[in-house]
Design a protein around this motif. Structure first.
Motif, short mmCIF file in Angstrom:
data_model
loop_
_atom_site.label_atom_id
_atom_site.label_comp_id
_atom_site.label_asym_id
_atom_site.label_seq_id
_atom_site.Cartn_x
_atom_site.Cartn_y
_atom_site.Cartn_z
N LYS A 157 80.05 20.29 95.76
CA LYS A 157 79.66 18.91 96.00
C LYS A 157 79.50 18.71 97.51
O LYS A 157 80.37 19.08 98.28
N TYR A 158 78.37 18.14 97.89
CA TYR A 158 78.04 17.90 99.30
C TYR A 158 77.91 16.41 99.57
O TYR A 158 77.64 15.63 98.66
N TRP A 159 78.06 16.05 100.84
CA TRP A 159 77.80 14.69 101.30
C TRP A 159 76.69 14.78 102.32
O TRP A 159 76.72 15.61 103.23
N VAL A 160 75.68 13.94 102.17
CA VAL A 160 74.50 13.94 103.04
C VAL A 160 74.36 12.58 103.70
O VAL A 160 74.49 11.55 103.03
N ARG A 161 74.10 12.58 105.00
CA ARG A 161 73.78 11.34 105.71
C ARG A 161 72.61 11.67 106.63
O ARG A 161 72.62 12.68 107.33
N ALA A 162 71.60 10.81 106.61
CA ALA A 162 70.42 11.04 107.45
C ALA A 162 69.75 9.71 107.75
O ALA A 162 69.88 8.75 107.00
N TYR A 163 69.01 9.69 108.84
CA TYR A 163 68.22 8.52 109.20
C TYR A 163 66.83 8.73 108.64
O TYR A 163 66.14 9.69 108.97
N VAL A 164 66.42 7.84 107.75
CA VAL A 164 65.11 7.92 107.10
C VAL A 164 64.23 6.83 107.72
O VAL A 164 64.55 5.65 107.66
N ASN A 165 63.11 7.27 108.30
CA ASN A 165 62.17 6.35 108.93
C ASN A 165 60.96 6.20 108.02
O ASN A 165 60.22 7.16 107.79
N VAL A 166 60.78 5.01 107.47
CA VAL A 166 59.69 4.73 106.53
C VAL A 166 58.74 3.74 107.18
O VAL A 166 59.15 2.66 107.59
N THR A 167 57.47 4.11 107.27
CA THR A 167 56.46 3.19 107.77
C THR A 167 55.28 3.18 106.81
O THR A 167 54.95 4.20 106.21
N GLY A 168 54.67 2.04 106.62
CA GLY A 168 53.44 1.95 105.84
C GLY A 168 53.61 1.81 104.34
O GLY A 168 52.66 2.01 103.60
N GLY A 169 54.81 1.50 103.87
CA GLY A 169 54.99 1.32 102.43
C GLY A 169 56.45 1.33 102.02
O GLY A 169 57.35 1.24 102.85
N THR A 170 56.67 1.45 100.73
CA THR A 170 58.02 1.50 100.14
C THR A 170 58.14 2.80 99.37
O THR A 170 57.22 3.20 98.66
N SER A 202 61.00 5.45 97.02
CA SER A 202 62.21 5.51 96.21
C SER A 202 62.78 6.92 96.34
O SER A 202 62.05 7.90 96.18
N MET A 203 64.06 6.98 96.66
CA MET A 203 64.77 8.27 96.70
C MET A 203 65.74 8.28 95.53
O MET A 203 66.53 7.34 95.37
N ARG A 204 65.67 9.32 94.74
CA ARG A 204 66.45 9.38 93.50
C ARG A 204 67.93 9.13 93.72
O ARG A 204 68.56 8.40 92.96
N ALA A 205 68.50 9.69 94.75
CA ALA A 205 69.94 9.52 94.98
C ALA A 205 70.26 8.21 95.68
O ALA A 205 71.41 7.87 95.84
N TYR A 206 69.24 7.46 96.11
CA TYR A 206 69.52 6.28 96.92
C TYR A 206 68.87 5.00 96.45
O TYR A 206 69.40 3.93 96.60
N GLY A 207 67.67 5.04 95.93
CA GLY A 207 66.97 3.83 95.52
C GLY A 207 65.78 3.53 96.42
O GLY A 207 65.30 4.39 97.13
N ASP A 208 65.31 2.29 96.38
CA ASP A 208 64.13 1.89 97.14
C ASP A 208 64.45 1.68 98.62
O ASP A 208 65.47 1.10 98.97
N ILE A 209 63.52 2.14 99.47
CA ILE A 209 63.64 2.00 100.92
C ILE A 209 62.29 1.53 101.45
O ILE A 209 61.27 2.16 101.17
N MET A 210 62.29 0.44 102.20
CA MET A 210 61.04 -0.05 102.76
C MET A 210 61.10 -0.18 104.28
O MET A 210 60.14 -0.62 104.90
N ALA A 211 62.21 0.19 104.86
CA ALA A 211 62.37 0.13 106.31
C ALA A 211 63.19 1.33 106.74
O ALA A 211 63.72 2.07 105.92
N SER A 212 63.30 1.52 108.03
CA SER A 212 64.09 2.63 108.56
C SER A 212 65.57 2.32 108.41
O SER A 212 66.00 1.21 108.73
#
Length: 121
Positions: free
Chosen positions: A34-47, A49-59
């Protein structure tokens, strides 16, 4: 108290691709771990969905636990919800869930994390 970051280049910028798994580290997973992951996700130009996290529309930072099912590099995946998004990932921390649980208070209190300030695998 020590956490080893399993991401060998945590501050590098990785561009993800819609509906495709993209490696975010070269260290192979150990199936059943079992791992733990943390990262900064930068999303531009749309929305997205990440399976482990859900919908993301901003950074934003995302963090989640997962159990490896295959031996291979850690990867990230997203699907498009709207628009034509560009998605990049940086400031990556990947550690075992046991290390995360042992250092949870400290790791959760770090507001801005580059990943380069701890031992790397």
């Amino acid at each position: 108290m020590m956490v080893t970051n399993l991401c060998t280049c945590p501050s590098s910028t990785i561009t993800l691709k819609a509906d495709k798994w993209v490696d975010i580290t070269t260290i192979p997973n150990k199936p059943g771990t079992k791992y733990w992951v943390r990262a900064y996700v930068n999303v531009t130009g749309g929305t997205i969905s990440m399976r482990a996290y859900g919908d993301i529309m901003a950074s934003q930072y995302v963090s989640y636990a997962l159990t490896a099912t295959v031996a291979g590099p850690m990867s990230m995946y997203y699907s498009v919800r709207s628009g034509n998004p560009t998605v990049t990932v940086t400031h990556i921390l990947i550690c075992t869930d046991a290390e995360y649980q042992a250092n949870k208070t400290l790791l959760d209190s770090i507001g801005y994390f580059t990943g380069d300030t701890m031992p790397l695998a």
